[in-house]
Design an enzyme around this catalytic site. Structure first.
Site, short mmCIF file in Angstrom:
data_model
loop_
_atom_site.label_atom_id
_atom_site.label_comp_id
_atom_site.label_asym_id
_atom_site.label_seq_id
_atom_site.Cartn_x
_atom_site.Cartn_y
_atom_site.Cartn_z
N ASN A 295 10.75 -17.34 -19.58
CA ASN A 295 9.29 -17.20 -19.77
C ASN A 295 8.89 -15.94 -20.54
O ASN A 295 7.79 -15.44 -20.41
CB ASN A 295 8.56 -17.31 -18.42
N HIS B 101 7.92 -9.82 -19.13
CA HIS B 101 7.63 -9.29 -17.80
C HIS B 101 6.42 -8.39 -17.93
O HIS B 101 6.28 -7.68 -18.94
CB HIS B 101 8.81 -8.46 -17.26
N LYS C 166 11.63 -10.13 -22.82
CA LYS C 166 12.92 -10.49 -22.22
C LYS C 166 13.88 -11.02 -23.29
O LYS C 166 13.47 -11.28 -24.44
CB LYS C 166 12.67 -11.53 -21.12
N GLU D 283 7.18 1.05 -12.09
CA GLU D 283 8.07 0.44 -13.08
C GLU D 283 8.14 1.28 -14.36
O GLU D 283 9.21 1.40 -14.95
CB GLU D 283 7.60 -1.00 -13.40
N TYR E 144 14.30 -5.83 -10.15
CA TYR E 144 13.98 -7.10 -9.49
C TYR E 144 14.35 -7.10 -8.00
O TYR E 144 14.53 -8.18 -7.41
CB TYR E 144 14.68 -8.26 -10.22
P1 IDP Z 1 6.22 -12.74 -12.99
O1 IDP Z 1 7.27 -12.42 -14.02
O2 IDP Z 1 5.14 -13.62 -13.55
O3 IDP Z 1 5.68 -11.51 -12.30
P2 IDP Z 1 7.72 -13.25 -10.53
O4 IDP Z 1 7.28 -14.18 -9.46
O5 IDP Z 1 7.63 -11.78 -10.26
O6 IDP Z 1 6.92 -13.65 -11.87
O7 IDP Z 1 9.21 -13.63 -10.90
C1 IDP Z 1 9.97 -12.78 -11.73
C2 IDP Z 1 10.69 -13.63 -12.75
O8 IDP Z 1 11.67 -14.42 -12.07
C3 IDP Z 1 9.84 -14.64 -13.49
O9 IDP Z 1 9.15 -14.09 -14.60
C4 IDP Z 1 10.87 -15.65 -13.92
O10 IDP Z 1 11.58 -15.19 -15.08
C5 IDP Z 1 11.83 -15.66 -12.74
N1 IDP Z 1 11.51 -16.73 -11.82
C6 IDP Z 1 10.51 -16.77 -10.90
N2 IDP Z 1 10.51 -17.93 -10.21
C7 IDP Z 1 11.55 -18.64 -10.72
C8 IDP Z 1 12.07 -19.95 -10.43
O11 IDP Z 1 11.59 -20.69 -9.57
N3 IDP Z 1 13.16 -20.33 -11.17
C9 IDP Z 1 13.73 -19.54 -12.13
N4 IDP Z 1 13.26 -18.32 -12.42
C10 IDP Z 1 12.19 -17.87 -11.73
MG MG Z 2 6.64 -10.16 -11.07
#
Ligand code: IDP
Ligand code: MG
Length: 149
Positions: A112, A115, A9, A126, A49
């Site tokens: 984080n 992805h 990212k 995807e 997304y």
């Molecule tokens: P993942 O990336 O581990 O699969 P997902 O639940 O699919 O996690 O969420 C997609 C992305 O959305 C996360 O990687 C993160 O960047 C963002 N995200 C998820 N939950 C939050 C939150 O509570 N606050 C801000 N960003 C979030």
């Molecule tokens: Mg995800």
């Protein structure tokens, strides 16, 4: 062979961590199938997304992923989806296990780093969203027989 989409990212790209992510996946034994460095359009971000549309973090997530280029890759291997998610670590960096990318290089869920597809079905979907069929390279490594049983 199971395929999964990996994105470094914008935070990972800006921080110079593309190589770190690739290096860890290579060392794990996964095989690179396709790679593309690109600026993500709002349309692609929204399709990718779509499952998160309506959630409180959705708008921030779309601006995050479109804020700077990303490194998009397809990787393959036996159980590639589970293996890559394990190497990435939990979504929230403070819950990610030590030794995972998100533990070692991140602090907050909204920055984080990576992805990774969350199921083999989503891996297929995807990879098809981010790459044209002709961009996927079907190849063998000399080391495959020492990594794939
Ligand atoms: P993942 O990336 O581990 O699969 P997902 O639940 O699919 O996690 O969420 C997609 C992305 O959305 C996360 O990687 C993160 O960047 C963002 N995200 C998820 N939950 C939050 C939150 O509570 N606050 C801000 N960003 C979030
Ligand atoms: Mg995800």
């Amino acid at each position: 062979m199971e395929k999964t989409l990996v994105l470094v990212k914008p935070d990972g790209v800006q921080r110079g961590l593309i190589g770190e992510v690739i290096s860890r996946l290579e060392r794990r034994g996964l095989r690179l199938v396709a790679a593309r460095f690109l600026q993500v359009s709002p349309e692609l971000a929204e399709t990718h997304y779509a499952v998160h549309k309506g959630k409180p973090f959705y708008t921030g997530l779309i601006s995050y992923i479109t804020s700077s280029p990303v490194m998009a890759m397809a990787w393959e291997g036996p159980d590639a989806v589970a293996a890559v998610r394990q190497t990435m670590g939990s979504t929230r960096p403070t819950e990610a296990a030590p030794g995972t990318l998100r533990h070692d290089f991140a602090l907050q869920v909204g920055r984080n780093l990576t992805h990774a597809s969350d199921s083999p079905e989503n891996g297929e979907k995807e990879v098809a969203l981010w790459f044209k069929a002709g961009e996927l390279v079907d190849w063998k490594r000399d080391t495959d027989r020492w990594i794939f049983e």
